[in-house]
Design a protein around this motif. Structure first.
Motif, short mmCIF file in Angstrom:
data_model
loop_
_atom_site.label_atom_id
_atom_site.label_comp_id
_atom_site.label_asym_id
_atom_site.label_seq_id
_atom_site.Cartn_x
_atom_site.Cartn_y
_atom_site.Cartn_z
N LEU A 116 0.87 -1.34 0.14
CA LEU A 116 -0.07 0.20 0.00
C LEU A 116 0.75 1.35 -0.11
CD1 LEU A 116 -2.68 -1.06 2.75
CD2 LEU A 116 -2.98 -1.11 0.05
N PRO A 117 1.34 1.49 -1.13
CA PRO A 117 2.65 2.67 -1.27
C PRO A 117 2.02 4.00 -0.87
CG PRO A 117 2.24 1.67 -3.32
CD PRO A 117 1.50 0.92 -2.39
N ASN A 118 0.77 4.25 -1.16
CA ASN A 118 0.32 5.40 -0.99
C ASN A 118 -0.54 5.58 0.47
OD1 ASN A 118 0.28 8.23 -2.21
ND2 ASN A 118 -1.98 7.98 -2.94
N LEU A 119 -0.36 4.53 1.37
CA LEU A 119 -0.66 4.96 2.60
C LEU A 119 0.22 5.76 3.32
CD1 LEU A 119 -2.16 2.31 4.81
CD2 LEU A 119 -0.42 3.72 5.76
N ARG A 120 -0.22 7.02 4.31
CA ARG A 120 1.04 7.44 4.78
C ARG A 120 0.03 8.19 6.21
NH1 ARG A 120 0.63 9.77 -0.02
NH2 ARG A 120 -0.11 11.99 -0.38
N ASP A 121 0.97 8.04 7.31
CA ASP A 121 0.69 8.92 8.59
C ASP A 121 0.41 10.13 8.26
OD1 ASP A 121 0.51 9.64 11.10
OD2 ASP A 121 1.90 8.01 12.05
N LEU A 122 -0.42 11.00 8.59
CA LEU A 122 -0.21 12.26 8.59
C LEU A 122 0.40 13.27 9.82
CD1 LEU A 122 -3.91 13.49 7.40
CD2 LEU A 122 -1.65 13.20 5.75
N GLY A 123 0.83 12.31 10.75
CA GLY A 123 1.61 12.73 11.85
C GLY A 123 2.89 13.39 11.38
N GLY A 124 3.61 14.29 12.10
CA GLY A 124 4.59 15.05 12.06
C GLY A 124 4.67 16.06 11.48
N TRP A 125 3.73 16.75 10.65
CA TRP A 125 3.74 17.92 10.07
C TRP A 125 3.56 18.93 11.23
CZ3 TRP A 125 5.20 18.00 5.38
CH2 TRP A 125 4.98 16.86 4.50
N ARG A 126 4.30 20.12 10.97
CA ARG A 126 4.54 20.86 11.93
C ARG A 126 3.69 22.32 11.94
NH1 ARG A 126 8.02 21.98 15.86
NH2 ARG A 126 9.18 20.04 15.42
N PRO A 150 4.49 5.08 -9.76
CA PRO A 150 5.28 3.91 -9.85
C PRO A 150 4.71 2.51 -9.70
CG PRO A 150 6.65 5.52 -8.75
CD PRO A 150 5.25 5.91 -8.65
N ALA A 151 3.66 2.59 -8.71
CA ALA A 151 2.96 1.26 -8.56
C ALA A 151 1.82 0.99 -9.46
CB ALA A 151 2.31 1.19 -7.20
N LEU A 152 1.51 1.93 -10.37
CA LEU A 152 0.72 1.94 -11.45
C LEU A 152 1.08 1.54 -12.84
CD1 LEU A 152 -1.91 4.59 -10.35
CD2 LEU A 152 -2.00 2.06 -9.78
N LYS A 153 2.50 1.12 -12.84
CA LYS A 153 3.15 0.90 -14.09
C LYS A 153 2.34 -0.08 -14.93
CE LYS A 153 7.79 -0.35 -16.13
NZ LYS A 153 7.15 -1.19 -17.18
N HIS A 154 1.73 -0.86 -14.55
CA HIS A 154 0.96 -2.04 -15.30
C HIS A 154 -0.20 -1.32 -16.04
CE1 HIS A 154 -1.12 -1.85 -11.48
NE2 HIS A 154 -2.13 -2.28 -12.13
N ARG A 196 -3.99 8.35 5.80
CA ARG A 196 -4.63 8.39 4.47
C ARG A 196 -4.16 7.26 3.75
NH1 ARG A 196 -2.78 13.43 0.83
NH2 ARG A 196 -3.47 11.97 -0.54
N SER A 197 -5.06 6.91 2.74
CA SER A 197 -4.51 5.76 1.80
C SER A 197 -5.29 5.42 0.72
CB SER A 197 -4.74 4.23 2.65
OG SER A 197 -4.42 3.25 2.06
N THR A 198 -5.01 4.60 -0.15
CA THR A 198 -5.74 4.07 -1.25
C THR A 198 -6.93 2.89 -0.83
OG1 THR A 198 -4.25 2.28 -1.64
CG2 THR A 198 -3.68 4.16 -2.68
#
Length: 272
Positions: A16-26, A202-206, A40-42
């Protein structure tokens, strides 16, 4: 203080390469978004069986699905122990939406020529920018985002994950509006938004390869499968022209007043 995630850190789940934690932004006042509370994620269609344990390890309690009913029925979310799923159809009232219908547009090779005509000459970017404006004005979008942010007020247990299909448009606006509301600067809001181009394409190359094999120009898909700062500009332009800014949007469109907005900040921000 809770552990601080590096802003925009890579997904902890390889499939799930487009999953990310929204934490850390200042934020402008020196606080940071709490880590491990909002993701947030796909969708989960690419989730490998070997990554199920890692997903469960996030300890999710609430999963908001911003997809259409058809998308949810076609690819249901997996059942996660201890997590409640909530479906919110952002674009239910849209007459035509590339983000909600991209699978149908690209899945049938016979439709590639028609898709090429539809996407060429900047038409795709124009249509998607229009969808971003609709995400501010459509009754279904207003209802969906109002319920989502009311969940962030405290009704929805955290950790919370929200997603659509590719995690870039409906999800992208939800994340950008949240980060802006809590006080993250515009440059970092756009940085988070544009990370999708590094993680997802990049994960959608196919898909690009299949479109090319069927006679399509894969460059036409970049503006559809990726994101563009101009798309987010369109949403913010609509917010500013109609409501004067993000706080006005939350009050006038979503029915979330200043005191409630502050509760969202208190819940998701930590002292640095």
């Amino acid at each position: 203080m809770s552990r601080v995630t590096t802003p925009g850190a890579p997904s902890p789940i390889g499939s799930l390469p487009n999953l990310r934690d929204l934490g850390g932004w200042r934020t402008g006042d020196g606080r940071v978004v709490r880590s491990g509370t909002l993701f947030r994620s796909t969708d989960f269609s690419s989730l490998a069986d070997s990554d199920l344990a890692a997903l469960a390890g996030l300890g999710l309690r609430t999963v908001y699905d911003l997809r259409s009913v058809h998308e949810r029925e076609a690819i249901p979310d997996p059942a996660l122990p201890g997590a409640t799923g909530i479906g919110l159809d952002v674009l239910a009232d849209a007459q035509m939406s590339i983000p909600a219908n991209i699978g149908a547009v690209l899945a049938d090779p016979v439709a590639v020529a028609q898709a090429g005509q539809m996407l060429a000459g900047g038409k795709a970017r124009e249509m998607i920018s229009g969808t971003y404006r609709e995400m501010i004005t459509l009754p279904s979008a207003i209802e969906a985002y109002s319920e989502f942010y009311r969940g962030l007020l405290g009704d929805a247990p955290s950790p919370i994950l929200f997603h659509c299909t590719t995690g870039k448009d409906r999800t992208g606006w939800a994340a950008a509006a949240f980060l802006t509301l809590v006080g993250v600067g515009e440059e970092d809001v756009y940085r988070d938004y544009l990370l999708t181009n590094e993680r997802l394409i990049p994960a959608l190359k196919h898909i690009f390869d299949g479109f090319a094999a069927a006679g399509g120009d894969p460059q036409l898909l970049v503006g559809v499968l990726g994101v563009d700062a101009g798309y987010l500009d369109a949403a913010f332009d609509e917010v500013h022209s109609r409501f004067g800014g993000i706080e006005g949007y939350f009050v006038e469109a979503l029915g979330i007043g200043p005191g409630e907005q502050e509760k969202i900040r208190e819940r998701f921000l930590a002292e640095s």
